[in-house]
Design an enzyme around this catalytic site. Structure first.
Site, PDB file in Angstrom:
ATOM      1  N   ASP A 192       0.870  -1.170   0.000  1.00  0.00           N
ATOM      2  CA  ASP A 192       0.000   0.000   0.000  1.00  0.00           C
ATOM      3  C   ASP A 192       0.908   1.221   0.000  1.00  0.00           C
ATOM      4  OD1 ASP A 192      -2.295   1.676   0.575  1.00  0.00           O
ATOM      5  OD2 ASP A 192      -3.190  -0.066   1.572  1.00  0.00           O
ATOM      6  N   HIS A 197     -11.221  -2.650   3.956  1.00  0.00           N
ATOM      7  CA  HIS A 197     -11.098  -2.285   5.370  1.00  0.00           C
ATOM      8  C   HIS A 197     -11.819  -0.991   5.725  1.00  0.00           C
ATOM      9  CE1 HIS A 197      -8.200  -0.028   3.140  1.00  0.00           C
ATOM     10  NE2 HIS A 197      -7.936   0.727   4.192  1.00  0.00           N
ATOM     11  N   ASP A 198     -12.461  -0.372   4.736  1.00  0.00           N
ATOM     12  CA  ASP A 198     -13.196   0.865   4.984  1.00  0.00           C
ATOM     13  C   ASP A 198     -14.707   0.680   4.881  1.00  0.00           C
ATOM     14  OD1 ASP A 198     -10.785   2.347   5.187  1.00  0.00           O
ATOM     15  OD2 ASP A 198     -10.703   2.578   2.999  1.00  0.00           O
ATOM     16  N   ASP A 226      -3.056   4.698  -2.245  1.00  0.00           N
ATOM     17  CA  ASP A 226      -4.094   5.259  -1.390  1.00  0.00           C
ATOM     18  C   ASP A 226      -4.601   6.594  -1.953  1.00  0.00           C
ATOM     19  OD1 ASP A 226      -5.338   4.910   1.341  1.00  0.00           O
ATOM     20  OD2 ASP A 226      -4.435   6.885   1.659  1.00  0.00           O
ATOM     21  N   GLU A 253      -6.753   3.605  -5.614  1.00  0.00           N
ATOM     22  CA  GLU A 253      -7.985   3.745  -4.826  1.00  0.00           C
ATOM     23  C   GLU A 253      -8.729   4.979  -5.321  1.00  0.00           C
ATOM     24  OE1 GLU A 253      -9.791   4.166  -0.320  1.00  0.00           O
ATOM     25  OE2 GLU A 253      -8.007   5.266  -0.859  1.00  0.00           O
TER      26      GLU A 253
HETATM   27  C1  GLC Z   1      -7.908   5.368   2.331  1.00  0.00           C
HETATM   28  C2  GLC Z   1      -7.732   4.161   3.194  1.00  0.00           C
HETATM   29  C3  GLC Z   1      -8.312   4.451   4.551  1.00  0.00           C
HETATM   30  C4  GLC Z   1      -7.546   5.591   5.151  1.00  0.00           C
HETATM   31  C5  GLC Z   1      -7.560   6.797   4.231  1.00  0.00           C
HETATM   32  C6  GLC Z   1      -6.529   7.785   4.624  1.00  0.00           C
HETATM   33  O1  GLC Z   1      -9.248   5.633   2.076  1.00  0.00           O
HETATM   34  O2  GLC Z   1      -8.301   3.038   2.591  1.00  0.00           O
HETATM   35  O3  GLC Z   1      -8.282   3.332   5.390  1.00  0.00           O
HETATM   36  O4  GLC Z   1      -8.090   5.931   6.400  1.00  0.00           O
HETATM   37  O5  GLC Z   1      -7.273   6.469   2.901  1.00  0.00           O
HETATM   38  O6  GLC Z   1      -5.258   7.298   4.321  1.00  0.00           O
END
Ligand code: GLC
Ligand code: CA
Length: 549
Positions: A100, A335-336, A207, A274
């Site tokens: 990541d 995970h979100d 990310d 993402e």
């Molecule tokens: C992304 C991640 C999340 C994190 C955010 C800030 O959305 O998936 O878990 O809190 O970015 O890095």
């Protein structure tokens, strides 16, 4: 697509949330040796690659998404030697490892930020986004430069008394945002990528890649007329902090680094982005010349109403929107987001699993979804997620702890995630005695057996991992059924998914007269079937092999 498919096209990506996978040193937190211990399991799932959520040194304000050192390993997870061993062990088994990359923001403890905040004329001042207080501010009452909001509650600006300016953070105040209008920042991040690529990692999940650029004029965001009143962050339309046209240039430069390594070593490295955007904008992240993300994450299954025709329209819209040569992908959980088994229920989670593993494109599976793990309600005093703790009124809606609980391996106390006398960082789900890898592996009708059967067939059959996709109509096709063909290299499969609780007799006679059930979501049906009178049980999905067209 011409030429042979790359590994990241053919295979399944499996997301591991390292804190929650396997503890080996009795601190109740998963670690890298724990992941290594479970490689046999990962191979038994027929996945191609594992993606690890961040493992870098971090104060863990956002559990690793606040990076304090991009080229290290947090002692909670192990050492760099542990990482090197894990990478080598993955490669020995033909598994790929994806890291990541968190380029949008650092931890407020990162040396870059410590320097940046130390004075207005520090050379790293401009590595972050600093602004003067708005007009009308007084020393006692500094007003943020504009109305931008944090995803985690409150303004996206924090005032720094020492230097009298605000810095930008769209997440926690402990996650200050880097300034990609300063070329030194991108150069530093490209070096971070080179560091890990040189070690041999197979790619990055990047990310919040669609947030990397912000409006240079820092204009106020307009109100969102469609706001449902729940999450304050949704009260604005984020047109000045998201999806700015300039972001594509940054992404192209990141991709170029990946390509350099792919070409130099003859091993393809993958860049996954993402991106939460509607399909027409999402697909622009492949790049005009397919020179941006290999896989801009397609999260639309997470939000589309779970109805056969809505999902069918989504699949068709997405397929039609893909630029020539772009490779599709699908995601059911991460995970979100709340667990798929909790969003849809266990029966439909099986249907969703069949959908994920038979649609055209790379599937990403979130750890535990293959055993039907559910959200675990977390009492306030055990909550860990800052997004919940910052916004107690909506903690149960926006909190992400429920989908991050320890992997359920067996029926021993703590489910084999950590020793029985150790307290895991989040509670283990109450259903772990019956829902765990050991028990479900022995049950040929379990969700886990279904996952393995689908993944095995997907891996073995070019029509499933690489073939064409086409939605099909049955005669008098009920609203609650979505059916499609996957065809290629002489093989044809029909997938029939029942999104509803009623049984149906369907006529697919126009597609073929007969076929053979290869996998049924209940794992109780197999063998030859007549397609002009296909029996479909409630909440059932069927993967049927057809004879030649
Ligand atoms: C992304 C991640 C999340 C994190 C955010 C800030 O959305 O998936 O878990 O809190 O970015 O890095
Ligand atoms: Ca540990």
């Amino acid at each position: 697509m011409t030429g042979p498919l790359a590994w990241w096209q053919k295979g399944i990506v499996y997301q591991i949330y390292p804190r929650s996978f396997q503890d080996t040193n009795r601190d109740g937190i998963g670690d890298l040796p724990g992941i290594q211990r479970r490689l046999d399991y990962l191979q038994s799932l027929h996945v191609e690659a594992i993606w690890l959520s961040p493992i870098y040194p971090s104060p863990m304000a956002d559990f690793g998404y606040d990076v304090a050192d991009y080229t290290g390993v947090d002692p909670i997870f192990g050492t760099m030697e542990d990482f090197d061993r894990l990478l080598a062990a993955c490669h020995d088994r033909g598994l790929k490892l994806i890291l990541d990359l968190v380029p949008n923001h650092t931890s407020d403890q990162h040396p870059w930020f410590l320097e940046s905040r130390s004075s207005r004329d520090n050379p790293k001042r401009d590595w972050y986004i600093w602004r003067d207080p708005a007009p009308g501010s007084t020393p006692d009452n500094p007003i943020p430069p504009n109305n931008w909001l944090s995803f985690f509650g409150g303004p996206a600006w924090t005032y720094d008394e020492a230097t009298g300016q605000f810095y930008l953070h769209q997440f926690l105040k402990e996650q200050p945002e880097l300034n990609y209008r300063n070329p030194e920042v991108l150069a530093a991040m490209l070096d971070v990528m080179r560091f890990w690529l040189a070690k041999g990692v197979d790619g990055f999940r990047v990310d919040v890649i669609w947030l990397l650029m912000k409006d240079p004029e820092f204009r106020d965001e307009p109100p969102n007329p469609d706001w449902d009143g729940v999450d304050p962050h949704d009260s604005l339309r984020h047109i000045y902090t998201q999806n700015l046209p300039e972001v594509h240039d940054i992404i192209r430069q990141m991709r170029a680094v990946m390509d350099e390594f792919s070409q130099a070593t003859g091993r393809e490295r993958v860049m996954i982005g993402e991106i939460y955007l509607p399909i027409p904008e999402l697909v622009t992240y492949y790049g005009k010349n397919l020179d941006e993300c290999h896989l801009p994450f397609n999260f639309h299954l997470l939000d589309t109403p779970w109805e056969a025709q809505a999902v069918r329209r989504l699949a068709d819209e997405y397929e039609a929107a893909l630029p020539p040569g772009a490779w599709p992908n699908w995601v059911l959980g991460n995970h979100d987001r709340h667990r798929v088994a909790s969003r849809l229920g266990q029966a439909q989670a099986r249907v969703a699993q069949m959908l994920l593993l038979t649609l055209r494109g790379t599937p990403t599976c979130y750890y535990g979804d293959e055993i039907g793990m559910e959200d675990v309600p977390i009492p306030l005093k055990k909550m860990q997620d800052p997004r919940a703790l910052n916004q107690p009124e909506i903690a149960h809606i926006v909190g992400r702890d429920p989908e991050r609980t320890p992997m359920q391996w067996d029926d021993s106390p703590n489910a084999g995630f950590c020793d029985p006398d150790v307290e895991p960082w989040l509670p283990v789900a109450p259903d772990y005695r019956t829902r765990n890898v050991q028990v479900l592996s022995q049950d040929p009708t379990s969700m886990l057996s279904l996952f393995r059967a689908l993944a095995r067939l997907r891996q073995a059959e070019p029509a499933l991992h690489g073939g064409r996709y086409r939605a099909v109509e049955a005669q008098e096709h009920p609203e609650s059924v979505f059916a499609y063909l996957r065809e290629g290299e002489g093989a044809r499969f029909l997938v029939v998914l029942n999104f509803g609780g009623k049984s149906h007799t369907l006529n697919f006679g126009s597609v073929a007269s007969s076929g053979r059930i290869e996998v049924a979501t209940d794992m109780r049906h197999s063998g030859a079937v007549a397609l002009d009178q296909l029996e479909l049980q409630p909440n059932q999905g069927l993967l049927i092999r057809l004879g030649p067209a």
